[in-house]
Design an enzyme around this catalytic site. Structure first.
Site, PDB file in Angstrom:
ATOM      1  N   GLU A 300      -3.235 -46.629  10.066  1.00 21.60           N
ATOM      2  CA  GLU A 300      -3.928 -47.419  11.084  1.00 21.60           C
ATOM      3  C   GLU A 300      -2.986 -47.832  12.203  1.00 21.60           C
ATOM      4  O   GLU A 300      -3.383 -47.878  13.373  1.00 21.60           O
ATOM      5  CB  GLU A 300      -4.568 -48.655  10.441  1.00 21.60           C
ATOM      6  CG  GLU A 300      -5.562 -48.350   9.328  1.00 21.60           C
ATOM      7  CD  GLU A 300      -6.607 -47.318   9.708  1.00 21.60           C
ATOM      8  OE1 GLU A 300      -7.135 -47.367  10.837  1.00 21.60           O
ATOM      9  OE2 GLU A 300      -6.909 -46.441   8.872  1.00 21.60           O
ATOM     10  N   HIS A 303      -2.636 -45.185  14.746  1.00 21.12           N
ATOM     11  CA  HIS A 303      -3.801 -45.123  15.633  1.00 21.12           C
ATOM     12  C   HIS A 303      -3.667 -46.025  16.858  1.00 21.12           C
ATOM     13  O   HIS A 303      -4.351 -45.804  17.867  1.00 21.12           O
ATOM     14  CB  HIS A 303      -5.063 -45.538  14.877  1.00 21.12           C
ATOM     15  CG  HIS A 303      -5.743 -44.426  14.151  1.00 21.12           C
ATOM     16  ND1 HIS A 303      -6.018 -43.211  14.738  1.00 21.12           N
ATOM     17  CD2 HIS A 303      -6.243 -44.354  12.885  1.00 21.12           C
ATOM     18  CE1 HIS A 303      -6.653 -42.440  13.856  1.00 21.12           C
ATOM     19  NE2 HIS A 303      -6.793 -43.106  12.738  1.00 21.12           N
TER      20      HIS A 303
END
Length: 851
Positions: A300, A303
């Protein structure tokens, strides 16, 4: 839901008509438990005189005002879209509506904690569910700034993408007026609100600025949150990514929030990442789970650059978004955290997922055509994540890691805060590496299927290699033979019986047969391993001598990755019906006790279940299943006291227990009349034992209620649902089927019931539901949210009934479906393919004379 789809053509047309400047969203979360008020002000430019629509999934619309003109909601809104006629060059749109709280893990999810009855909210917007919270042009290429104003109970914590402001109190409530975000896509906006508790820290970015860190959980879960480990991994990720990406972290703060009833592993909301609450360990976790959380944290965080700072133009590049994060998270874990064997985990977990997905009838090129939102919803698959990441690893081997990172740095520099397509990245990688990637992209990204590699060699009487070649093959449906950068490893037993690598040869292969003259003249080793170090994406087959060595000495590999590559090759052979499942079960049970990698143990135990439940011939399955459970108990008893392996073996034993003696042993662990040294029967293990006992007919309703009384929490209630649905009676299965298909449960509860329904010792208990299942499927798909409908479709598909009858029922339904619901058809075709594979595996296993 009818009308919820959006086509790529519609999105492209809308993007050509308008540009969005900003959103101001005012939410009132004090209106009760069903709806909340949502007022949206949108400023955008457009082609004067044109018409378009804005997405808004609403319970009711009070008013629509476009450029000072009131539009009648009854005329312009259908509850999903609001039509906008006669646009001006500069537009001001104001929409006042009520929206629904969800209990499906989509949109604004509302959860009540059974421990303290407190309300917790969080959003999940990917792919297209921010329209469930506010009116929005729901597509990734219409970036804008977002300014949220939230009214909620004053004692709540309220978190969004921008730093949380000081609230303005008004009686029992308060309003939080957030600053505008940077220009981002709507699907990465977020709202998390409730009496969440938080632990705070900070770090200094490569820009020199301070980044505030927050780690959040529900009040009843906060005591279990190991903040130090989470923050450590986060710091290591920041360090690795800022160095390699050459771009400082792009947002003002970084919050990580562990939320209940989450459908995925996590979601990369800009500066406010939400995580599956199972990553808060209230009982002892396996090492596999701890590592999985670390990889997810790193995924994450990656990202924030790839996906949030630079975003795909349309969902056909979803693969690049997810593949990049998957590759980078594993690379970061291996090179900058304690999880130095992350590539072993990647092979056993991610690549096995990819290989399975790539051999389904629905396989597709990594760059897949995405025509609408329904296509996207079913494309969060093993191709998009795992194969894509595997191919990126092959690309790094092809161009070099530093050259790859150099290209990525230039990509971020040129495209920050904008939308891109695949060629934008490939241009930078070509410039940095000096390689033409057009042929590489065509082979790897635009074709489907997995190649198989096998060594062919000649040996003289002295054991010296006189010729060595690598043969590449492909299935007829996907005949592409690719260029591979790979390594060949030679392994031999030393005097201590350890299987060590004695030579490594890295080379490029291409076409059907590649000669490897560099290996000629060398002594033939005990084992030849193609794709050593797992650089490329391909199945491998061992030659006869290497297979014999591996079978006898699998446990003797010095390193974990080559051993895992051999495990994967053996499993591929079973799945391809080239080797009997019974033999693989014996190989697994004889060697798993020597494994030290927690994730490898976890995956092998999953493969054991698949083999025994689906691939072993019926005439072998009962006896072999009993033997397997007995062996698992032996492994648990012999495992190191308190070890990760001991815990996994106990859980596996409980799940596979069938005989009275085995179930009595489970009961003894459950009631404390027996024990294993170092094994603590904590809350989650106690539920695992209770579920196993319930499936064996050892638990009454009162017994299960008593277990729940000691753990009346969200997870305890979900486990109770599973245990009840596991009871081996026709009545309990009927109750479970009715409850899970009625859409009255939350997403988490529905999943728990489906798990229990399928937890059977006797498949005849659930074999009769196929007709009812196929009868309700279309209505469920059309009436329920995507996540709830998908859980019904996959969870109740009669996959345990491995028979021609299941294939016939599926084919008849697919024929009746016609051209409707392509996404539903794809999921069913994939489920059908698993039955076809299981039938072939059973046929191969039936050739084994005995066990």
């Amino acid at each position: 839901m009818p009308g919820m789809n959006l086509t790529r053509a519609e999105a492209s047309e809308r993007a050509n008509l308008l540009n969005v400047d900003s959103y101001e969203v005012s939410l009132d979360l004090t209106q009760g438990e069903r709806v909340f008020s949502s007022k949206t002000i949108v400023r955008f430019t457009a082609t004067a005189g044109a018409s378009t629509f804005i997405d808004a999934v609403t319970d009711s619309v009070r008013s629509i005002n476009l450029n000072g003109v009131e539009l009648d909601p009854a005329e312009h809104s259908d509850g999903i879209r609001i039509q906008l006629p006669n646009l001006a060059a500069e537009n001001l749109l104001v929409i006042d509506a009520d929206a629904l709280y969800m209990n499906t893990g989509e949109g604004l999810h509302r959860f009540v904690d059974p421990v303290d009855q407190e309300v917790y909210l969080y959003t999940q917007f990917e792919v297209a569910d921010c329209r469930r919270m506010f009116a929005v042009f729901e597509q990734p290429d219409l970036k804008a700034t977002f300014q949220f104003s939230v009214t909620a109970p004053k004692y709540w914590n309220v978190v969004s993408n921008a730093p949380t402001p000081e609230p303005i109190e008004n009686g029992d409530s308060a309003t939080w007026d957030f600053a505008p975000t940077q220009r981002i896509s709507c699907y990465i906006t977020a709202l998390i609100a409730g009496p969440y508790q938080v632990a705070r820290d900070s770090l200094v970015s490569s820009s020199g600025g301070t980044i505030e860190l927050g780690v959040f959980a529900r009040a009843s879960m906060m005591q279990y949150l190991d903040v130090e480990n989470i923050v450590t991994i986060t710091r290591q990720g920041f360090e690795f990514y800022e160095k390699n990406f050459g771009t400082p972290y792009p947002f003002e703060k970084y919050d990580q929030l562990f939320v209940p009833e989450f459908n995925a592993g996590a979601m990369e909301n800009a500066g406010a990442v939400t995580f599956l609450e199972e990553y808060v360990f209230r009982s002892r976790p396996t090492g596999a789970m701890v590592e999985r959380r670390a990889i997810t944290i790193l995924h994450e965080l990656a990202h924030m650059w790839f996906g949030d700072l630079v975003t795909m133009k349309w969902w056909n590049d979803l693969w690049l978004n997810e593949s990049f994060a998957e590759f980078m998270s594993t690379l970061a874990a291996a090179q900058n955290t304690e999880f130095t064997s992350a590539w072993t985990t990647f092979n056993t977990l991610e690549k096995n997922w990819a290989y399975r997905q790539d051999q389904l009838p629905s396989t597709h090129p990594i760059v897949a055509p995405i025509n609408d939102l329904e296509d996207v919803e079913v494309n969060f698959d093993g191709i998009t994540y795992a194969k894509g990441a595997s191919v990126l690893r092959q690309l790094v081997a092809f161009v070099g890691q530093e050259e790859f990172m150099s290209g990525v740095r230039e990509y971020f520099s040129k495209h920050a805060w904008s939308n891109t397509e695949l060629p934008d990245l490939l241009r930078e990688l070509e410039a940095a590496s000096g390689r033409d990637l057009s042929g590489w992209g065509a082979q790897w990204l635009e074709t489907a299927g997995v190649n198989t590699l096998k060594a062919e060699m000649a040996i003289d009487e002295d054991g010296v290699i006189t010729s060595f070649a690598i043969r590449q093959s492909a299935v007829a449906e996907y005949p592409t033979l690719r260029q591979h950068r790979l390594a060949v490893g030679f392994y031999s037993l030393d005097e201590a019986g350890v299987l060590q690598r004695v030579h490594r040869e890295e080379l490029d292969i291409d076409g059907e047969l590649t000669e490897v003259p560099a290996l000629v003249g060398r002594q033939r080793p005990d084992l030849v391993l193609l794709n050593d170090d797992d650089l490329t994406y391909a199945k491998i087959r061992l030659d006869e001598v290497s297979l014999a060595t591996a079978t006898e000495h699998l446990k003797d590999f010095e390193e974990s990755l080559p051993r895992t590559l051999v495990w994967s090759a053996a499993w591929d052979s079973v799945r391809d019906a080239e080797a009997p499942a019974s033999t693989y079960v014996q190989l697994l049970l004889n060697n798993i006790g020597h494994e030290v990698d927690s994730t490898v143990i976890m995956v092998l135990l999953r493969q054991l279940n698949t083999s025994l439940d689906l691939y072993v011939a019926p005439e072998h399955s009962e006896e072999l299943s009993v033997q397997a459970a007995d062996r698992l108990w032996q492994l648990a008893s012999e495992a190191e006291s308190g070890s990760d392996a001991q815990l996994q073996f106990v859980k596996a034993f409980a799940h596979r227990s069938r005989t009275t003696a085995q179930l009595d042993q489970v009961k003894s662990l459950f009631d404390g009349s027996a024990s294993l040294a170092g094994l603590v029967v904590d809350t989650d293990l106690r539920w695992s034992l209770a579920i196993a006992l319930s499936a064996g007919g050892y638990m009454s309703d009162a017994d299960l209620d008593a277990v729940l009384a000691n753990d009346d929490t969200a997870k305890g209630k979900a486990s109770w649902y599973t245990a009840r649905a596991s009871r081996p009676t026709a009545e309990s299965k009927a109750e479970a089927f009715a409850a899970a298909t009625a859409a009255t449960l939350s997403n988490d509860q529905q999943s728990a019931v489906i798990t229990g329904f399928n937890n059977v010792h006797d498949n005849t208990l659930i074999a009769g539901y196929a007709e009812e299942y196929f009868g309700l499927l279309v209505n469920a798909w059309e009436s329920y949210s995507h996540e709830m409908a998908k859980q019904i479709l996959l969870g109740f598909y009669p996959s345990s009934n491995v028979s021609e009858e299941t294939l016939k029922q599926t084919d008849e339904f697919l024929e009746s479906l016609g051209s409707k619901h392509a996404a539903m058809r794809r999921l069913l075709v994939e489920s059908r393919a698993d039955v076809v594979r299981a039938l072939a595996a059973r046929k191969a296993d039936a050739l084994v004379p005995g066990i």
